[in-house]
Write an enzyme that holds these catalytic residues in place. Sequence first.
Site, PDB file in Angstrom:
ATOM      1  N   GLU A   1     -15.290   2.402  10.291  1.00  0.00           N
ATOM      2  CA  GLU A   1     -16.137   3.347  11.070  1.00  0.00           C
ATOM      3  C   GLU A   1     -15.739   4.788  10.413  1.00  0.00           C
ATOM      4  OE1 GLU A   1     -14.210   0.997  15.208  1.00  0.00           O
ATOM      5  OE2 GLU A   1     -13.768   3.303  14.712  1.00  0.00           O
TER       6      GLU A   1
ATOM      7  N   TYR B   1     -10.001   6.235  20.269  1.00  0.00           N
ATOM      8  CA  TYR B   1     -10.933   5.419  19.411  1.00  0.00           C
ATOM      9  C   TYR B   1     -10.905   4.328  19.577  1.00  0.00           C
ATOM     10  CZ  TYR B   1     -12.099  10.370  17.774  1.00  0.00           C
ATOM     11  OH  TYR B   1     -12.454  11.687  18.168  1.00  0.00           O
TER      12      TYR B   1
ATOM     13  N   GLN C   1       0.923  -1.330   0.024  1.00  0.00           N
ATOM     14  CA  GLN C   1      -0.242  -0.088   0.193  1.00  0.00           C
ATOM     15  C   GLN C   1       0.819   1.144  -0.195  1.00  0.00           C
ATOM     16  OE1 GLN C   1      -2.341  -0.627   3.675  1.00  0.00           O
ATOM     17  NE2 GLN C   1      -3.263  -2.387   2.808  1.00  0.00           N
TER      18      GLN C   1
ATOM     19  N   TYR D   1      -9.142 -11.672  10.286  1.00  0.00           N
ATOM     20  CA  TYR D   1      -9.189 -12.169   9.142  1.00  0.00           C
ATOM     21  C   TYR D   1      -9.109 -13.896   9.137  1.00  0.00           C
ATOM     22  CZ  TYR D   1      -8.331  -7.497   7.635  1.00  0.00           C
ATOM     23  OH  TYR D   1      -8.655  -6.091   6.980  1.00  0.00           O
TER      24      TYR D   1
ATOM     25  N   HIS E   1      -1.137  -0.252   5.993  1.00  0.00           N
ATOM     26  CA  HIS E   1      -1.597   1.010   6.741  1.00  0.00           C
ATOM     27  C   HIS E   1      -0.789   2.237   7.183  1.00  0.00           C
ATOM     28  CE1 HIS E   1      -4.408  -2.830   8.718  1.00  0.00           C
ATOM     29  NE2 HIS E   1      -4.218  -2.458   7.476  1.00  0.00           N
TER      30      HIS E   1
END
Length: 404
Positions: free
Chosen positions: A274, A284, A113, A295, A181
């Site tokens: 979310e 959070y 990513q 997963y 991430h």
Amino acid sequence: MINVTRGHAMLHMNNHTQRPLPPGAWARISGLVLAGAINTANAEIVQESLETDHLNLSIERIADGFEHPWAVAFLPDGRYLVSERSGQLKLVDPASGEASTLEGMPEVSTQGQGGLLDVALHPDFEGGNSEGDNDWIYFTWSKPEGNNSRSALSRIKWHNDQLGEVEHLFEQDRASGPGRHYGSRLAWLPDGTLLMSIGDRGSEPPRAQASDDHAGSTLRLTATGGVPDDNPFVGDDTTLDEIYSMGNRNIQGMAVLSNGEAWASEHGPRTGDELNHIKAGNNYGWPKVSQGNDYATNEPIGEDSLPGMVDPVYVFEGRFAPAGLAEVTSDAFSEWQGNLLAGGLGSEKLLRLRLEEGRVTEEELILQGEVGRIRDVRQGPDDAIYLLTDAPQGGLYRLAPTNQ
């Protein structure tokens, strides 16, 4: 090869305001000075009329051929910048049909990513030929470090359609295995400070609860990468000064609304994506609190709720995979004003979410599969909605109301 269509050309006025070209102007301009410059064979109306609860929309592809694009930013003169994960920053001129790669960007880590990620202009960016003090392009990227990488923030000066020297502003305190991430969304607050998301980096989710680790947080920085004096943890020796919120798994959609509130769309694990109202000092919950599943086992991760941790305002249904978030303020979308538009990657969805008193009171599915994986959502200077799709040959799409 990037193909550019002519759907949203703008006239640039002396006072830096913009307005759409009047009807027939394209024919006059192309006949006089742009003959052959635009490959009109690549223009595409994806859908002439898409019915929604309040509006009928047209979907038009403006440009395509981007290599896994991540973000779009609009210059004051009607051109725009598109970042590609491969590390290229593209300058696209819809009036001439030309697209070029800007030289001077740093080498990025492109595993998984990673890559060149978000792009944002300084709030006072002018972009003229004279070098303005605030003509900075801010960008996030995955900075390579041996076999590891870090989420990083840099800026580069814009002058005469060229990039100056890169000025590195921030990098997360700890390098990690590359590929997952990075977070990396940017959003300016009304006071001129900058929010930046950093994901938990994937391999060690508990890092999002570590106050001495930037992973799994949002940061609040000055325009030069410093720490604002009123950040929530300044003076707390146990928490890094840059941290604004923590317990965030991987925010890839973030918007500061016209009322100054910061909102973010965040990837859960297997489901549990979310929408959060980001406030200074909040935790959070990830991974102690989660609405998603593991997963491998499909078993729930963490608790549904815990004291001292903030529950999500809204949980997206199924595996939404959020990326890109924008508030609608355009008069052209009068029925949608103040609503959020949230893009989805794997789901290929665009959702409209109505907010009232901090709650989501209405959801509408606008798109599902019509354009593909939605990576970025922006309201453009012409008041249309723009969507950037994540694909080896990604495109930029324009949504606008049709005559009803």
